[in-house]
Design an enzyme around this catalytic site. Structure first.
Site, PDB file in Angstrom:
ATOM      1  N   GLY A 275       0.831  -1.200   0.000  1.00 19.95           N
ATOM      2  CA  GLY A 275       0.000   0.000   0.000  1.00 19.95           C
ATOM      3  C   GLY A 275       0.865   1.249   0.000  1.00 19.95           C
ATOM      4  O   GLY A 275       2.094   1.170   0.184  1.00 19.95           O
ATOM      5  N   ASN A 276       0.244   2.378  -0.214  1.00 23.61           N
ATOM      6  CA  ASN A 276       0.970   3.655  -0.195  1.00 23.61           C
ATOM      7  C   ASN A 276      -0.021   4.800  -0.104  1.00 23.61           C
ATOM      8  O   ASN A 276      -1.207   4.629  -0.398  1.00 23.61           O
ATOM      9  CB  ASN A 276       1.889   3.797  -1.425  1.00 23.61           C
ATOM     10  CG  ASN A 276       1.293   3.151  -2.652  1.00 23.61           C
ATOM     11  OD1 ASN A 276       0.296   3.630  -3.173  1.00 23.61           O
ATOM     12  ND2 ASN A 276       1.876   2.034  -3.088  1.00 23.61           N
TER      13      ASN A 276
ATOM     14  N   GLY B  54       8.994   0.303   0.139  1.00 23.79           N
ATOM     15  CA  GLY B  54       9.616  -0.774   0.898  1.00 23.79           C
ATOM     16  C   GLY B  54      10.023  -0.457   2.322  1.00 23.79           C
ATOM     17  O   GLY B  54      10.770  -1.220   2.933  1.00 23.79           O
TER      18      GLY B  54
ATOM     19  N   GLU C 195       4.103   3.019  -7.001  1.00 26.76           N
ATOM     20  CA  GLU C 195       2.827   3.378  -7.633  1.00 26.76           C
ATOM     21  C   GLU C 195       2.685   4.874  -7.930  1.00 26.76           C
ATOM     22  O   GLU C 195       1.577   5.367  -8.107  1.00 26.76           O
ATOM     23  CB  GLU C 195       1.651   2.895  -6.774  1.00 26.76           C
ATOM     24  CG  GLU C 195       1.606   1.400  -6.550  1.00 26.76           C
ATOM     25  CD  GLU C 195       1.421   0.562  -7.821  1.00 26.76           C
ATOM     26  OE1 GLU C 195       1.498   1.112  -8.938  1.00 26.76           O
ATOM     27  OE2 GLU C 195       1.208  -0.646  -7.691  1.00 26.76           O
TER      28      GLU C 195
END
Ligand SMILES: [Zn+2]
Length: 216
Positions: free
Chosen positions: A28-29, A44, A74
């Site tokens: 996710g981000n 990461g 992303e």
């Protein structure tokens, strides 16, 4: 270091996303648009290890301006959402269990509950492309028209809003509706709302301030 407050808010929502089970590990981000800049989580790094300095600052073309760490893989679809939706100022990408399951079972989430209204209606599933690719960003673009959320086939979900609070609320409700639908589908053939029923509820929700951020 520019924008210390939104950097701190991003970290707070990362921890919330992890604690609420909307994602796992380093997946996710989260990003926020401020003026003509984008702040985004690095790639990461475990969320508990994030510091304001570790959040990456990019321009609207995805070029890194501040931060020693590599930005999230992303970046392409975050930047694309900002370019397609001028009201979007925060994007949250999660790997939630039911949202991911739902994205393998349908092309568009059926209208099983009116709490899809804040998302703009039935949330579409973006076709699969490998994480981090421009192809995935293009598939998100094809699925996002008129919505504040997409499901990503065999991957997860993404929601966006005028701020992190709205984007997070949308992630939370989307996962809840996906859970309802997946469980109902497992148990039998769920009844669905008609378009008229859904639109009536959507008018009430978006016009009444029923939810924070739902007036837009
Ligand atoms: Zn992902």
């Amino acid at each position: 270091m520019q924008y210390p407050t939104p950097r701190r808010q991003i970290i707070d929502y990362c921890m919330k996303m992890l604690d609420d089970g909307l994602t796992l590990g380093t997946s996710g981000n989260i990003s926020v648009r401020v003026d003509d800049h984008v702040l985004i989580t690095p790639s990461g790094v475990p969320y508990p290890d994030l510091t304001p300095e570790s959040i990456c600052l990019l321009d609207m073309a995805g070029h890194q301006l501040e931060g020693d760490l590599k930005p999230s893989t992303e970046v392409p679809f975050h930047e694309l959402i900002y370019s397609r939706d001028p009201k979007a100022a925060a994007v949250i990408h999660t790997h939630p269990v039911y949202g991911t399951v739902a994205g393998t079972l349908c092309d568009s989430l059926p209208l099983i509950h009116y709490m899809l209204a804040p998302h703009g209606g039935s949330v579409r599933v973006a076709d699969y492309a490998r994480f981090g690719t421009q192809e995935l960003a293009d598939n998100v673009s094809a699925a996002m028209a008129g919505r504040k959320a997409v499901l990503l086939r065999n991957h997860g979900a993404a929601c966006w809003g005028k701020d992190l609070a709205e984007a997070y609320m949308l992630c939370d409700y989307l996962e809840w509706v996906c859970k309802v639908w997946v469980i109902a589908r497992t148990a039998g053939t769920p009844a669905l709302l008609t378009t008229d029923q859904f639109e009536e509820a959507m008018t009430e929700i978006t016009g009444s301030g029923y939810l924070p951020g739902s007036r837009d």
